[in-house]
Motif scaffolding. Sequence first.
Motif, PDB file in Angstrom:
ATOM      1  N   LEU A  95       5.337   1.151  -0.888  1.00 39.49           N
ATOM      2  CA  LEU A  95       5.080   2.561  -0.630  1.00 39.49           C
ATOM      3  C   LEU A  95       3.981   3.045  -1.568  1.00 39.49           C
ATOM      4  CD1 LEU A  95       5.849   5.273   0.729  1.00 39.49           C
ATOM      5  CD2 LEU A  95       7.500   5.581  -1.116  1.00 39.49           C
ATOM      6  N   ILE A  96       2.918   3.579  -0.992  1.00 42.03           N
ATOM      7  CA  ILE A  96       1.827   4.119  -1.805  1.00 42.03           C
ATOM      8  C   ILE A  96       2.026   5.606  -2.027  1.00 42.03           C
ATOM      9  CG2 ILE A  96      -0.652   4.568  -1.880  1.00 42.03           C
ATOM     10  CD1 ILE A  96      -1.072   1.944  -0.448  1.00 42.03           C
ATOM     11  N   GLY A  97       2.399   6.325  -0.997  1.00 43.84           N
ATOM     12  CA  GLY A  97       2.624   7.757  -1.159  1.00 43.84           C
ATOM     13  C   GLY A  97       2.695   8.471   0.165  1.00 43.84           C
ATOM     14  N   ILE A  98       2.755   9.805   0.056  1.00 40.78           N
ATOM     15  CA  ILE A  98       2.848  10.682   1.212  1.00 40.78           C
ATOM     16  C   ILE A  98       1.813  11.778   1.017  1.00 40.78           C
ATOM     17  CG2 ILE A  98       4.387  12.209   2.530  1.00 40.78           C
ATOM     18  CD1 ILE A  98       6.055  10.034   0.183  1.00 40.78           C
ATOM     19  N   ASN A  99       1.300  12.333   2.121  1.00 43.05           N
ATOM     20  CA  ASN A  99       0.404  13.472   1.983  1.00 43.05           C
ATOM     21  C   ASN A  99       1.054  14.720   2.553  1.00 43.05           C
ATOM     22  OD1 ASN A  99       0.106  13.199   4.739  1.00 43.05           O
ATOM     23  ND2 ASN A  99      -1.991  12.495   4.648  1.00 43.05           N
ATOM     24  N   LYS A 100       0.314  15.829   2.558  1.00 46.54           N
ATOM     25  CA  LYS A 100       0.886  17.119   2.943  1.00 46.54           C
ATOM     26  C   LYS A 100       1.072  17.281   4.451  1.00 46.54           C
ATOM     27  CE  LYS A 100      -0.878  19.343  -1.135  1.00 46.54           C
ATOM     28  NZ  LYS A 100      -1.830  20.271  -1.732  1.00 46.54           N
ATOM     29  N   VAL A 101       0.496  16.399   5.251  1.00 48.23           N
ATOM     30  CA  VAL A 101       0.661  16.493   6.701  1.00 48.23           C
ATOM     31  C   VAL A 101       1.671  15.460   7.212  1.00 48.23           C
ATOM     32  CG1 VAL A 101      -1.574  17.547   7.188  1.00 48.23           C
ATOM     33  CG2 VAL A 101      -1.399  15.074   7.077  1.00 48.23           C
ATOM     34  N   ASN A 102       2.570  15.036   6.342  1.00 50.82           N
ATOM     35  CA  ASN A 102       3.675  14.131   6.671  1.00 50.82           C
ATOM     36  C   ASN A 102       3.237  12.771   7.175  1.00 50.82           C
ATOM     37  OD1 ASN A 102       5.713  15.839   5.818  1.00 50.82           O
ATOM     38  ND2 ASN A 102       5.842  16.862   7.795  1.00 50.82           N
ATOM     39  N   LEU A 103       2.241  12.195   6.525  1.00 58.33           N
ATOM     40  CA  LEU A 103       1.861  10.814   6.754  1.00 58.33           C
ATOM     41  C   LEU A 103       2.312   9.993   5.561  1.00 58.33           C
ATOM     42  CD1 LEU A 103      -1.772  11.012   8.163  1.00 58.33           C
ATOM     43  CD2 LEU A 103       0.256  10.291   9.382  1.00 58.33           C
ATOM     44  N   ILE A 104       2.885   8.840   5.834  1.00 64.06           N
ATOM     45  CA  ILE A 104       3.339   7.934   4.794  1.00 64.06           C
ATOM     46  C   ILE A 104       2.361   6.753   4.764  1.00 64.06           C
ATOM     47  CG2 ILE A 104       4.927   6.825   6.395  1.00 64.06           C
ATOM     48  CD1 ILE A 104       6.754   6.196   4.090  1.00 64.06           C
ATOM     49  N   CYS A 105       2.032   6.278   3.577  1.00 60.54           N
ATOM     50  CA  CYS A 105       1.096   5.172   3.436  1.00 60.54           C
ATOM     51  C   CYS A 105       1.826   3.974   2.839  1.00 60.54           C
ATOM     52  CB  CYS A 105      -0.072   5.577   2.545  1.00 60.54           C
ATOM     53  SG  CYS A 105      -1.345   4.322   2.426  1.00 60.54           S
ATOM     54  N   ILE A 106       1.658   2.819   3.491  1.00 57.12           N
ATOM     55  CA  ILE A 106       2.333   1.588   3.082  1.00 57.12           C
ATOM     56  C   ILE A 106       1.291   0.484   2.971  1.00 57.12           C
ATOM     57  CG2 ILE A 106       4.101  -0.104   3.700  1.00 57.12           C
ATOM     58  CD1 ILE A 106       5.215   2.216   5.547  1.00 57.12           C
ATOM     59  N   ARG A 107       1.336  -0.262   1.874  1.00 58.33           N
ATOM     60  CA  ARG A 107       0.430  -1.399   1.699  1.00 58.33           C
ATOM     61  C   ARG A 107       1.206  -2.672   1.971  1.00 58.33           C
ATOM     62  NH1 ARG A 107      -2.220  -3.077  -3.988  1.00 58.33           N
ATOM     63  NH2 ARG A 107      -0.041  -3.506  -4.399  1.00 58.33           N
ATOM     64  N   THR A 108       0.796  -3.403   3.019  1.00 60.57           N
ATOM     65  CA  THR A 108       1.400  -4.693   3.324  1.00 60.57           C
ATOM     66  C   THR A 108       0.570  -5.771   2.642  1.00 60.57           C
ATOM     67  OG1 THR A 108       0.124  -5.028   5.347  1.00 60.57           O
ATOM     68  CG2 THR A 108       2.195  -3.806   5.557  1.00 60.57           C
ATOM     69  N   HIS A 109       0.853  -7.037   2.922  1.00 60.11           N
ATOM     70  CA  HIS A 109       0.128  -8.113   2.257  1.00 60.11           C
ATOM     71  C   HIS A 109      -1.331  -8.198   2.683  1.00 60.11           C
ATOM     72  CE1 HIS A 109       1.423  -9.988   6.008  1.00 60.11           C
ATOM     73  NE2 HIS A 109       0.451 -10.860   5.836  1.00 60.11           N
ATOM     74  N   ASN A 110      -1.693  -7.668   3.872  1.00 58.95           N
ATOM     75  CA  ASN A 110      -3.082  -7.781   4.313  1.00 58.95           C
ATOM     76  C   ASN A 110      -3.679  -6.499   4.886  1.00 58.95           C
ATOM     77  OD1 ASN A 110      -1.632  -7.706   6.661  1.00 58.95           O
ATOM     78  ND2 ASN A 110      -2.612  -9.465   7.597  1.00 58.95           N
ATOM     79  N   GLN A 111      -2.951  -5.388   4.875  1.00 60.69           N
ATOM     80  CA  GLN A 111      -3.496  -4.146   5.408  1.00 60.69           C
ATOM     81  C   GLN A 111      -2.806  -2.940   4.780  1.00 60.69           C
ATOM     82  OE1 GLN A 111      -2.860  -3.961   9.637  1.00 60.69           O
ATOM     83  NE2 GLN A 111      -0.880  -4.930   9.493  1.00 60.69           N
ATOM     84  N   ILE A 112      -3.422  -1.796   4.978  1.00 64.87           N
ATOM     85  CA  ILE A 112      -2.853  -0.533   4.528  1.00 64.87           C
ATOM     86  C   ILE A 112      -2.591   0.297   5.780  1.00 64.87           C
ATOM     87  CG2 ILE A 112      -3.281   1.582   3.254  1.00 64.87           C
ATOM     88  CD1 ILE A 112      -4.941  -0.111   1.313  1.00 64.87           C
ATOM     89  N   ILE A 113      -1.360   0.787   5.917  1.00 66.50           N
ATOM     90  CA  ILE A 113      -0.935   1.474   7.138  1.00 66.50           C
ATOM     91  C   ILE A 113      -0.521   2.896   6.799  1.00 66.50           C
ATOM     92  CG2 ILE A 113       0.746   1.492   9.015  1.00 66.50           C
ATOM     93  CD1 ILE A 113       0.984  -1.558   8.590  1.00 66.50           C
TER      94      ILE A 113
END
Length: 125
Positions: A93-111
Amino acid sequence: MLDGFFALSWRDIFLAACIAYVIFFAIRFLQKLFGKKEQELGFKVKNVDMADVYEKCKELFPIQNLDFHGKEFTRGMRIKVITIQKKIIEGELIGINKVNLICIRTHNQIIAHQIEKIEEIIVLD
């Protein structure tokens, strides 16, 4: 004007069509030859430092704590996300922003994914 057109033989019309065909493809060839440089400039790929990318993601997703269905998740935790389409995303888990998007770093991409479209989040060990 029609009299001039009717005065042409089929050979004259055929010759005019052949000349137009050659000119058309000569222009297209020149466009491809000289226009290619402009297109290549738009799709430039460069090597980036993953640490810089991670820091930029932390800036774009500044909220460190996520409360989801009564559970609290913090930045850096290994999580497993199950979406409403039953897709599974495992990563950090990288973080969340104010428009309710969650950011996740996998082994080969950032989602980045909408929180509203997440069914379940599980903490991985």
